[in-house]
Design a protein around this motif. Structure first.
Motif, PDB file in Angstrom:
ATOM      1  N   LEU A 240     -10.111  49.744 -61.077  1.00  0.00           N
ATOM      2  CA  LEU A 240     -10.342  50.940 -61.885  1.00  0.00           C
ATOM      3  C   LEU A 240      -9.319  51.109 -62.996  1.00  0.00           C
ATOM      4  O   LEU A 240      -9.661  51.505 -64.116  1.00  0.00           O
ATOM      5  N   TYR A 241      -8.051  50.824 -62.675  1.00  0.00           N
ATOM      6  CA  TYR A 241      -6.985  51.209 -63.591  1.00  0.00           C
ATOM      7  C   TYR A 241      -6.223  50.037 -64.206  1.00  0.00           C
ATOM      8  O   TYR A 241      -5.875  50.082 -65.386  1.00  0.00           O
ATOM      9  N   LEU A 242      -5.963  48.988 -63.446  1.00  0.00           N
ATOM     10  CA  LEU A 242      -5.115  47.920 -63.968  1.00  0.00           C
ATOM     11  C   LEU A 242      -5.847  46.964 -64.888  1.00  0.00           C
ATOM     12  O   LEU A 242      -5.233  46.185 -65.598  1.00  0.00           O
ATOM     13  N   SER A 243      -7.171  47.011 -64.895  1.00  0.00           N
ATOM     14  CA  SER A 243      -7.940  46.124 -65.770  1.00  0.00           C
ATOM     15  C   SER A 243      -8.127  46.730 -67.157  1.00  0.00           C
ATOM     16  O   SER A 243      -8.703  46.105 -68.037  1.00  0.00           O
ATOM     17  N   LYS A 244      -7.632  47.978 -67.344  1.00  0.00           N
ATOM     18  CA  LYS A 244      -7.824  48.667 -68.620  1.00  0.00           C
ATOM     19  C   LYS A 244      -6.554  48.616 -69.450  1.00  0.00           C
ATOM     20  O   LYS A 244      -5.446  48.484 -68.925  1.00  0.00           O
ATOM     21  N   SER A 248      -5.643  53.259 -73.576  1.00  0.00           N
ATOM     22  CA  SER A 248      -6.977  53.858 -73.478  1.00  0.00           C
ATOM     23  C   SER A 248      -7.095  54.784 -72.269  1.00  0.00           C
ATOM     24  O   SER A 248      -8.103  55.449 -72.090  1.00  0.00           O
ATOM     25  N   MET A 249      -6.051  54.814 -71.434  1.00  0.00           N
ATOM     26  CA  MET A 249      -6.094  55.642 -70.224  1.00  0.00           C
ATOM     27  C   MET A 249      -5.832  57.106 -70.565  1.00  0.00           C
ATOM     28  O   MET A 249      -5.137  57.421 -71.528  1.00  0.00           O
ATOM     29  N   GLN A 250      -6.371  57.987 -69.733  1.00  0.00           N
ATOM     30  CA  GLN A 250      -6.023  59.389 -69.843  1.00  0.00           C
ATOM     31  C   GLN A 250      -4.556  59.563 -69.444  1.00  0.00           C
ATOM     32  O   GLN A 250      -4.026  58.778 -68.644  1.00  0.00           O
ATOM     33  N   PRO A 251      -3.858  60.572 -69.995  1.00  0.00           N
ATOM     34  CA  PRO A 251      -2.418  60.705 -69.754  1.00  0.00           C
ATOM     35  C   PRO A 251      -2.021  60.710 -68.281  1.00  0.00           C
ATOM     36  O   PRO A 251      -1.027  60.088 -67.903  1.00  0.00           O
ATOM     37  N   HIS A 252      -2.803  61.401 -67.417  1.00  0.00           N
ATOM     38  CA  HIS A 252      -2.404  61.464 -66.008  1.00  0.00           C
ATOM     39  C   HIS A 252      -2.601  60.122 -65.304  1.00  0.00           C
ATOM     40  O   HIS A 252      -1.850  59.775 -64.386  1.00  0.00           O
ATOM     41  N   ILE A 253      -3.597  59.339 -65.758  1.00  0.00           N
ATOM     42  CA  ILE A 253      -3.791  57.994 -65.194  1.00  0.00           C
ATOM     43  C   ILE A 253      -2.646  57.087 -65.634  1.00  0.00           C
ATOM     44  O   ILE A 253      -2.081  56.315 -64.849  1.00  0.00           O
ATOM     45  N   ARG A 254      -2.292  57.186 -66.926  1.00  0.00           N
ATOM     46  CA  ARG A 254      -1.204  56.365 -67.470  1.00  0.00           C
ATOM     47  C   ARG A 254       0.100  56.656 -66.734  1.00  0.00           C
ATOM     48  O   ARG A 254       0.856  55.744 -66.394  1.00  0.00           O
TER      49      ARG A 254
END
Length: 757
Positions: A240-244, A248-254
């Motif tokens: 979900l997260y490391l392939s992006k 481009s991630m939302q701030p809380h995901i980053r």
């Protein structure tokens, strides 16, 4: 020799703009000669970018998009027609701007310029042992990439403690990953798998359960009449997260990824991204890994030693590309440098080199301050490349402030006279000689020179730097004086940023004010970021006898349809997202009720639509006026209070950050090229601001190429003598007067020419 001037008799030799009204353009009509170099000048916010990028280039791109089939257009973002009566004789436009080149880990200087693609062909033909075609040397293809890191050069390790709290159960919220809260869909897929008791603490799982919980690969599980896929938490997080791309991630995901993921160099390929076979092949004693890691100026020398007739034309093209990178001041980079790590100016120059090798002609190239980040020595080389593009039969449009680039123009369009509503008009159009005679701000300042200080300030102490060896620095020792204005200079890649940021960032009392993006969402603007909105909301609340929260577009008063953004974003899976003005609030961001409340005849939306200059008149006293004065002091009077931060340039971001720090205690300020985006007339205002900072007891250290700032300094630290491994040393420390009188560096030569002109 440049081509002869276009005949005025043939209107097809002119781009005809009639009635342009984008942003602050005031019904502008102008003719721009084709196949010539036209420089657009004017103060920040005068309308230069609105004319070049928002009108001419935007309409060219829109018309090109319309030539595609309806099927293809359905996958492309919809471009609205610029607000202009007519545009005639356009040619295809290519915008070469300072936008970062994306942060895709697979994009490098070599892939962005096609230099690495050509190098792969050379190795596939001449390399020994022979292992296959060019794809065998590509880290983006399965046949060439390292199987361990899949061509990324690094591997990621997840910190389990940042993902879960083992002292809690699933029902108690043990999973700390964003979007995995209790009762969320992702949480339900884990609990509904039947593999775990949701009331048991994670620390009490059996080894098999722990393995399944974190690392079980995607597995079909039947729950009642439904089939769904279960995968371990670590597996899902990676997918979900490391392939992006991080940006481009939302701030809380980053923020979560920054906490939970540690990247380390791949041990199998040692960061080279390639498999063992590709790493074993040599040409003239060098592997492709060694060639890609070389400083580009060294790679140029290596390529000039290859004379095999089997690849002569290809090597000739590769040499031309690499030589252009050296010529444009990027010789200190390497082909394996990730594109996302380049500065805005470096990214623009890399894009420029790509277009120099293009076979296209009669194209319109639009450049946005191509001299950003360039030492005067490098500006001359940049000018040569702009002229080469023109001499290939192209129309070159350049938004620029530097007099060295204005001087080479065939045609100048000067906008103004001021910024925002005080600008947007053509003040002058013609040749450079005519601009010098014109009574415009640009014309009056074109030959303006800042004199050396008669008396420099005396330092109150020193900030020692010892053994600095970051990047290309050669064990540098230097004492930076306190209580004065110090300018750190040197050619691009000489080690200025490595010395100052690498040695001073994080020290007590040091405030680094750079051009990096300001963290915040697309609803952030100068009013919210500087705290200006707080006294404005309070004033509205007091005047109307209501709660202050009503006047926040992030709170109770927000339009429920667009959530206070003013735009409705439609994220489309197969194409770029589309933003459209909210139909309910018509872009005003607030509910109809909130817009009925007024302060001295204006509603909150109208106040946020004001420029800083207009708002200073509206708020003549108090906290709001103090903030607005600081924004004016840093040259941002034209900025809109409600303008999204995402629309600001690097120079504007830096000056906005500086404005927020001006009210603080005495400190050491580090500024990185603060003249970026500033008109010649505004540089004097910046120098006055720097003087006020120093005179108030602060220390100011500026990384800068602008000769006006060098001349105005109390102390200069010059790095060089060249870039990359030819730099990294302090080649001069002293006063500007000493540098002019006795210096032998590139900076000394150019500063001497500046002050003696």
């Amino acid at each position: 020799m440049p081509p002869s001037a276009p005949s005025t008799a043939d209107s097809h030799d002119m781009i005809e703009v009639r009635g342009a009204r984008e942003n602050n353009l005031a019904d502008v009509s102008v003719d721009i000669p084709k196949r010539r170099l036209t420089v657009f000048t004017g103060v920040s916010g005068s309308g230069k970018s609105s004319l070049v990028f928002g009108t001419i280039a935007a309409e060219s791109r829109r018309l090109i998009n319309e030539t595609y089939s309806a099927f293809l257009q359905s996958f492309m973002p919809s471009l609205s027609r610029p607000d202009v009566d007519s545009l005639r004789n356009l040619t295809p436009a290519i915008v070469v701007d300072q936008e970062r080149m994306g942060v895709n880990s697979r994009s490098t200087v070599g892939t962005a310029t096609d230099a690495y693609a050509m190098l792969r062909i050379v190795f596939s033909r001449l390399g020994t042992p022979h292992i296959g075609g060019p794809g065998a040397f590509s880290f983006n293809l399965a046949e060439g990439m390292c199987p361990t890191c899949e061509g990324l050069g690094r591997v990621s390790d997840l910190d389990v403690s940042a993902m879960v709290d083992v002292e809690r159960s699933l029902n108690d919220g043990a999973i700390l990953v964003p979007n995995f809260a209790v009762d969320s869909w992702y949480w339900q897929t884990i609990v509904g798998s039947g593999l775990f008791d949701p009331d048991v603490k994670l620390q009490d799982y059996t080894p098999e359960q722990w393995q399944d919980f974190l690392h079980k690969p995607a597995t079909k599980i039947k729950m009642g009449s439904n089939n769904w896929t279960y995968e371990g938490l670590a597996v899902k997080v990676r997918r979900l997260y490391l392939s992006k791309d991080r940006e481009s991630m939302q701030p809380h995901i980053r923020a979560f990824v920054d906490r939970a993921v540690a990247f380390t160099t791949c041990g199998d390929c040692d960061g080279s991204r390639l498999n063992a076979a590709a790493r074993s092949v040599r040409v003239a004693g060098r592997t492709i890994v060694e060639c890609a890691a070389m400083q580009i100026s060294d790679l140029a020398e290596f390529l000039h030693g290859l004379d095999d007739p089997a690849v002569a034309p290809l090597v000739g093209n590769l040499r031309e590309t690499v030589d252009s990178l050296v010529e444009i001041g990027l010789g200190h980079l390497s082909l394996d440098r990730e594109s996302g790590t380049l500065s805005g100016g470096e990214a623009q120059r890399v894009k420029m080199v790509r277009h120099l090798g293009s076979s296209l002609s009669d194209v319109t190239y639009a450049f946005d301050e191509p001299t950003v980040g360039l030492h005067p020595h490098d500006i001359a080389r940049m000018n040569d490349l702009l002229l080469r593009l023109r001499e290939k039969g192209n129309t070159v449009l350049v938004v620029e402030h530097k007099p060295e680039t204005i001087a080479i123009a065939d045609h100048v369009v000067d906008l103004g006279p001021g910024a925002g509503t005080a600008g947007g008009r053509i003040c002058y159009a013609g040749d450079v000689a005519g601009l010098r005679r014109a009574d415009t701000r640009t014309g009056r300042h074109l030959d303006h020179r800042v004199a050396l200080r008669e008396r420099v300030r005396r330092p109150t102490g020193h900030l020692p730097v010892r053994g600095a060896d970051l990047h290309n620095l050669r064990d540098v020792d230097v004492d930076l004086p306190l209580g004065v204005l110090t300018v750190v200079t040197g050619v691009a890649g000489s080690g200025k940023s490595s010395l100052i940021h690498g040695s001073l960032s994080g020290r007590a009392g040091v405030i680094v004010v750079d051009q990096s993006a300001i963290r915040g969402s697309r609803r952030s603007n100068p009013a919210t970021w500087t705290g200006l909105l707080d006294p404005i909301r309070t004033a509205f609340a007091k005047a109307n006898g209501v709660k202050a929260a009503l006047f926040s577009a992030n709170s109770e008063g927000a339009c429920p349809t667009c959530k206070g953004i003013g735009l409705v974003y439609t994220d489309l899976a197969m194409m770029a997202g589309v933003a459209s003005v909210c139909e309910d609030c018509e872009g005003r961001r607030y509910t109809a009720e909130v817009l009925t409340y007024r302060l001295r005849g204006r509603n909150i939306s109208e106040v946020l639509a004001m420029s800083v200059t207009e708002a200073r008149e509206f708020f003549p006293t108090g906290t709001a006026r103090a903030v607005l004065d600081r924004l004016t002091d840093v040259g941002l009077g034209y900025l809109g209070l409600g303008q999204p931060l995402t629309t600001l340039s690097g120079g504007e971001r830096q000056r906005l950050k500086l404005a927020t720090h001006l009210a603080g205690d005495a400190a050491t300020y580090v500024l990185d090229e603060p003249t970026t985006g500033l008109h010649l007339a505004d540089v004097d205002q910046l120098l006055a601001l720097l003087d006020r900072l120093v005179d108030a007891g602060n220390t100011v250290i500026v990384i800068e190429h602008h000769q006006a700032v060098m001349a105005h300094a109390d102390w200069i630290v010059d790095l060089g003598p060249g870039a990359g491994h030819d730099g990294g040393r302090v080649v001069f420390t002293g006063t500007p007067a000493d540098l002019v009188a006795h210096g032998a560096t590139l900076t000394a030569r150019h500063l001497r020419g500046y002050v003696n002109r």
